[in-house]
Design a protein around this motif. Sequence first.
Motif, short mmCIF file in Angstrom:
data_model
loop_
_atom_site.label_atom_id
_atom_site.label_comp_id
_atom_site.label_asym_id
_atom_site.label_seq_id
_atom_site.Cartn_x
_atom_site.Cartn_y
_atom_site.Cartn_z
N ALA A 173 0.84 -1.20 0.00
CA ALA A 173 0.00 0.00 0.00
C ALA A 173 0.87 1.25 0.00
N GLY A 174 0.42 2.26 -0.72
CA GLY A 174 1.10 3.54 -0.71
C GLY A 174 2.06 3.78 -1.85
N VAL A 175 2.41 2.72 -2.59
CA VAL A 175 3.31 2.88 -3.72
C VAL A 175 2.51 3.03 -5.01
N VAL A 176 3.21 3.43 -6.09
CA VAL A 176 2.61 3.52 -7.41
C VAL A 176 3.18 2.38 -8.25
N PRO A 177 2.41 1.32 -8.50
CA PRO A 177 2.93 0.22 -9.31
C PRO A 177 3.12 0.65 -10.76
N VAL A 178 4.25 0.27 -11.36
CA VAL A 178 4.51 0.56 -12.77
C VAL A 178 5.06 -0.69 -13.43
N LYS A 179 4.76 -0.84 -14.70
CA LYS A 179 5.21 -2.00 -15.48
C LYS A 179 6.62 -1.73 -16.00
N LEU A 180 7.53 -2.67 -15.78
CA LEU A 180 8.89 -2.51 -16.27
C LEU A 180 9.59 -3.85 -16.42
N ASP A 181 10.12 -4.07 -17.61
CA ASP A 181 11.05 -5.17 -17.88
C ASP A 181 12.39 -4.50 -18.15
N VAL A 182 13.33 -4.65 -17.23
CA VAL A 182 14.60 -3.91 -17.34
C VAL A 182 15.42 -4.34 -18.54
N THR A 183 15.13 -5.50 -19.11
CA THR A 183 15.88 -5.96 -20.28
C THR A 183 15.37 -5.36 -21.58
N ASP A 184 14.28 -4.64 -21.53
CA ASP A 184 13.68 -4.01 -22.71
C ASP A 184 14.04 -2.52 -22.70
N ALA A 185 15.09 -2.17 -23.44
CA ALA A 185 15.60 -0.80 -23.39
C ALA A 185 14.56 0.22 -23.84
N ALA A 186 13.78 -0.13 -24.85
CA ALA A 186 12.76 0.80 -25.34
C ALA A 186 11.70 1.06 -24.28
N ALA A 187 11.27 0.00 -23.60
CA ALA A 187 10.28 0.15 -22.54
C ALA A 187 10.82 0.97 -21.38
N VAL A 188 12.10 0.77 -21.05
CA VAL A 188 12.72 1.54 -19.97
C VAL A 188 12.76 3.02 -20.35
N GLY A 189 13.12 3.30 -21.60
CA GLY A 189 13.15 4.68 -22.06
C GLY A 189 11.79 5.34 -22.01
N ALA A 190 10.75 4.59 -22.40
CA ALA A 190 9.39 5.13 -22.36
C ALA A 190 8.97 5.43 -20.93
N LEU A 191 9.33 4.56 -20.01
CA LEU A 191 8.98 4.80 -18.60
C LEU A 191 9.70 6.03 -18.07
N ALA A 192 10.96 6.19 -18.43
CA ALA A 192 11.71 7.37 -17.97
C ALA A 192 11.06 8.66 -18.48
N ALA A 193 10.53 8.61 -19.69
CA ALA A 193 9.84 9.79 -20.22
C ALA A 193 8.58 10.12 -19.43
N ASP A 194 7.96 9.10 -18.86
CA ASP A 194 6.73 9.30 -18.08
C ASP A 194 7.00 9.71 -16.63
N LEU A 195 8.14 9.26 -16.08
CA LEU A 195 8.43 9.48 -14.66
C LEU A 195 9.49 10.57 -14.51
N GLY A 196 9.13 11.77 -14.86
CA GLY A 196 10.08 12.87 -14.86
C GLY A 196 10.41 13.43 -13.50
N ASP A 197 9.76 12.92 -12.44
CA ASP A 197 10.00 13.45 -11.09
C ASP A 197 10.95 12.61 -10.26
N VAL A 198 11.47 11.52 -10.81
CA VAL A 198 12.32 10.60 -10.05
C VAL A 198 13.66 11.25 -9.73
N ASP A 199 14.11 11.13 -8.47
CA ASP A 199 15.47 11.57 -8.14
C ASP A 199 16.28 10.51 -7.39
N LEU A 200 15.70 9.33 -7.20
CA LEU A 200 16.45 8.19 -6.65
C LEU A 200 15.99 6.93 -7.36
N VAL A 201 16.94 6.21 -7.95
CA VAL A 201 16.65 4.96 -8.63
C VAL A 201 17.38 3.83 -7.90
#
Length: 233
Positions: free
Chosen positions: A46-74
């Motif tokens: 509870a309290g988190v924002v679930p997001v879909k991510l396959d780290v081996t898919d570079a295109a999907a990772v790039g698309a997620l980064a475009a959506d999550l512009g507020d991240v400052d800790l990975v």
Amino acid sequence: MNIQNATVLVTGANRGLGAEFARQALARGASKVYAAARDPSTVGLAGVVPVKLDVTDAAAVGALAADLGDVDLVINNAGIADMKGVLDQDADASLRRMLETNVFGILNVSRAFAPVLARNGGGAFLNVLSVASWISSPVLAAYAVSKSAAWGLTNGLRNELAGQGTQVLALHVGFIDTDLTKGLGVPKLGVATVVDSGFAALEEGRAEVAVDELTQAVKRGLSAEPGIYTLPR
């Protein structure tokens, strides 16, 4: 890097160590925690924002980064382990799978999110590595290859991202009580202990942390003669 008020992305956050990173980030006052998993419906915290991510898919990772512009800790936590020696019959396929997740997965996420962190003041990457970055054993030899490569990648990222003020923390640890170590009859650390050590090191501004006594001893022994590079079968 202060966790309080940070916006955090945790990969492999649906169970085990990743779920604990997400839980403790919230407890330490993170303003938002994105919990990434291949199947976000498996994220139950509870309290988190679930997001879909396959780290081996570079295109999907790039698309997620475009959506999550507020991240400052990975937190690069996603990883897999096969109990294989390097000369086992199917070691090639096993090692390639581990390299895709344990090394190229970190690279994909770091390359995509480094500009996001830069825009947000620098931020940090916390990369979950292993005592196997520095030592090998027959049952974990192929896994150790992937973790040694991940350590080298982490060191490279730290150098290349220093100019934008991004902290890169390597977390090295021995056996943790998660699904990855089921069936191994060895002492194991609890996930809470590992995450607490990782976040403490991050907030202290450190570049590397060896969590447990085994890992600390192995690190000290790297310059020993003969070298402490292998564990007995």
